[in-house]
Design a protein around this motif. Structure first.
Motif, PDB file in Angstrom:
ATOM      1  N   GLU A  81     -12.126   6.207   1.232  1.00 55.21           N
ATOM      2  CA  GLU A  81     -11.639   6.384  -0.142  1.00 55.21           C
ATOM      3  C   GLU A  81     -11.304   7.859  -0.434  1.00 55.21           C
ATOM      4  OE1 GLU A  81     -13.923   4.044  -2.875  1.00 55.21           O
ATOM      5  OE2 GLU A  81     -13.346   5.289  -4.580  1.00 55.21           O
ATOM      6  N   ALA A 112      -2.245  18.215  -6.290  1.00 54.45           N
ATOM      7  CA  ALA A 112      -1.092  17.485  -6.854  1.00 54.45           C
ATOM      8  C   ALA A 112      -0.080  18.459  -7.479  1.00 54.45           C
ATOM      9  CB  ALA A 112      -1.577  16.477  -7.890  1.00 54.45           C
ATOM     10  N   GLY A 149      -8.226   8.882   1.536  1.00 49.63           N
ATOM     11  CA  GLY A 149      -7.087   8.252   0.867  1.00 49.63           C
ATOM     12  C   GLY A 149      -6.699   8.998  -0.409  1.00 49.63           C
ATOM     13  N   ALA A 150      -7.694   9.498  -1.109  1.00 44.96           N
ATOM     14  CA  ALA A 150      -7.416  10.247  -2.348  1.00 44.96           C
ATOM     15  C   ALA A 150      -6.612  11.508  -2.050  1.00 44.96           C
ATOM     16  CB  ALA A 150      -8.729  10.606  -3.046  1.00 44.96           C
ATOM     17  N   LYS A 202      -4.461  11.905   0.399  1.00 41.34           N
ATOM     18  CA  LYS A 202      -3.069  11.507   0.660  1.00 41.34           C
ATOM     19  C   LYS A 202      -2.363  11.173  -0.660  1.00 41.34           C
ATOM     20  CE  LYS A 202      -1.193  11.076   4.096  1.00 41.34           C
ATOM     21  NZ  LYS A 202      -0.971  10.510   5.402  1.00 41.34           N
ATOM     22  N   ARG A 203      -3.048  10.437  -1.507  1.00 36.42           N
ATOM     23  CA  ARG A 203      -2.472  10.023  -2.782  1.00 36.42           C
ATOM     24  C   ARG A 203      -2.111  11.240  -3.638  1.00 36.42           C
ATOM     25  NH1 ARG A 203      -6.861   7.752  -5.082  1.00 36.42           N
ATOM     26  NH2 ARG A 203      -6.939   9.567  -6.408  1.00 36.42           N
ATOM     27  N   ALA A 204      -2.949  12.285  -3.580  1.00 35.94           N
ATOM     28  CA  ALA A 204      -2.701  13.487  -4.381  1.00 35.94           C
ATOM     29  C   ALA A 204      -1.609  14.362  -3.767  1.00 35.94           C
ATOM     30  CB  ALA A 204      -3.991  14.287  -4.542  1.00 35.94           C
ATOM     31  N   ARG A 247       0.856  -1.205   0.000  1.00 30.52           N
ATOM     32  CA  ARG A 247       0.000   0.000   0.000  1.00 30.52           C
ATOM     33  C   ARG A 247       0.883   1.243   0.000  1.00 30.52           C
ATOM     34  NH1 ARG A 247      -5.046  -0.335   3.552  1.00 30.52           N
ATOM     35  NH2 ARG A 247      -5.791  -1.181   1.582  1.00 30.52           N
ATOM     36  N   GLU A 248       0.576   2.181  -0.860  1.00 31.21           N
ATOM     37  CA  GLU A 248       1.444   3.356  -1.045  1.00 31.21           C
ATOM     38  C   GLU A 248       1.154   4.493  -0.070  1.00 31.21           C
ATOM     39  OE1 GLU A 248       1.554   4.541  -5.183  1.00 31.21           O
ATOM     40  OE2 GLU A 248       1.400   2.444  -5.811  1.00 31.21           O
ATOM     41  N   THR A 249      -0.099   4.661   0.323  1.00 31.33           N
ATOM     42  CA  THR A 249      -0.435   5.754   1.239  1.00 31.33           C
ATOM     43  C   THR A 249      -1.380   5.235   2.308  1.00 31.33           C
ATOM     44  OG1 THR A 249      -2.228   6.375  -0.233  1.00 31.33           O
ATOM     45  CG2 THR A 249      -0.205   7.644  -0.438  1.00 31.33           C
ATOM     46  N   ARG A 250      -1.333   5.883   3.456  1.00 30.62           N
ATOM     47  CA  ARG A 250      -2.215   5.502   4.573  1.00 30.62           C
ATOM     48  C   ARG A 250      -2.723   6.761   5.244  1.00 30.62           C
ATOM     49  NH1 ARG A 250       1.033   1.130   4.762  1.00 30.62           N
ATOM     50  NH2 ARG A 250      -0.174  -0.775   4.955  1.00 30.62           N
TER      51      ARG A 250
END
Ligand code: PBG
Length: 322
Positions: A296, A257, A299-300, A302-304, A21-24
């Motif tokens: 979700e 981003a 999480g988005a 963190k991913r961004a 998993r890339e981000t938490r």
């Protein structure tokens, strides 16, 4: 390439999936915005934000303790004032609501990081974020001076972070100088650097009792602009911001981003009242699984590229586990 490569190999449920998993999202990332009303006897439900209530100022100490006990690590305070005037002068008094609620939360829950929303709209009769000039527009430089004084009041009362959200040009620099001049060189500034004039703030205006005349288009950003968002962030960094923020969240992940790629500062995002309401009402109607959608969306962020997230779901998420 396939068939040597099979991306599905790492997707199996369980510990292997977790390892890659890339981000938490954890409780350490989250900030809970809360509404505190003076002169109120009982908590007041906010119809446009199911599950969120205005906290009576007289319950604030025990509510802050309960929030901390639930595992929340940081709060952002919003006051609902009974002492509004043309300039929001209540916020400049050491005995005003902003100072009182900051002191109360710090005394009741010293480990909770207390952030103050540094603005005037909840304390002005016209609902704008500063002082209005003869042409009906908010006066930038007059408001700057007041914002700087307000930030010192918040820091004097114990705020751990001041977060200017008025979108006046030069506000971060003015606040930094004032804080330093008052001996608060250790208090960080988190700038609402990229704040769009968004329709997603609708429920917040009811929640915070802000009776806005007109709109904020003369000072908040045009939702169509991403390059300008970068300019705002770069300027705020140069003025001395310690953290930047994008607001709202989900409709502006591209902006998040892009700013992430341009700065080394910690970056925040605000999942605003309208985003909260959309999820809540859709879940109430049986259209969405609330817990999964919340996870979700957080999480988005963190991913961004977000490091910190302001969300009205913070308490639920921290209590129930993420
Ligand atoms: C005050 C402020 C607003 C929000 C946060 N700080 C309102 C606005 O700019 O109109 C909105 C937060 C939300 O919608 O959850 N300047």
């Amino acid at each position: 390439m396939f068939p040597t490569t099979r991306l599905r190999r790492l997707r199996r449920t369980g510990a292997l999936r977790d390892l890659v998993r890339e981000t938490r999202v954890t409780a350490h990332d989250l900030i809970l915005p809360i509404f505190i009303e003076e002169g109120l006897d009982d908590p007041l439900l906010i119809p446009a934000m199911p599950g969120v209530s205005r906290i009576p100022e007289r319950h604030l100490a025990r509510e802050a303790e309960a929030i901390a006990r639930d595992g929340v690590r940081a709060v952002m305070l919003f006051g609902i004032s009974r002492n509004k005037d043309a300039t929001g002068s209540d916020t400049l008094r050491g005995a005003g609501l902003l100072a009182r609620m900051t002191r109360t939360v710090k005394d009741a829950a010293p480990d909770l990081v207390v952030m103050t929303d540094n603005c005037f709209c909840e304390y002005t009769e016209h609902g704008h974020c500063g002082t209005i000039g003869a042409d009906g527009d908010v006066l930038n430089d007059v408001t700057l001076d007041a914002l700087a004084r307000q930030a010192v009041v918040a820091a004097d009362a114990g705020a751990d972070v001041v977060a200017p959200s008025a979108m006046m040009d030069g506000q971060v620099g003015a606040i930094r100088r004032a804080l330093d001049g008052a001996g608060h060189d250790g208090v960080p500034v988190m700038s609402y650097s990229t704040k769009f004039a968004s329709a997603f703030y609708g429920p917040f205006r009811a929640a915070s009792g802000c009776d806005l005349h007109g709109d904020r288009k003369a000072y908040q950003m045009d939702p169509a602009n991403a390059r300008e968002a970068l300019r705002e962030s770069i300027e705020d960094e140069a003025e001395g911001a310690d953290m930047l923020m994008v607001k709202p969240g989900l409709p502006y992940l591209d902006v998040l981003a892009r700013i992430r790629a341009q700065t080394l500062l910690p970056l925040g995002v605000y999942q605003v009242s309208g985003e909260y309401a959309m999820i809540k009402f859709a879940a109430q109607a049986g259209a969405l699984d609330e817990a999964r959608v919340v996870r979700e969306t957080l999480g988005a962020f963190k991913r961004a590229g977000a490091d910190l997230i302001l969300s009205y779901f913070t308490r639920d998420v921290v209590r129930e586990g993420i």
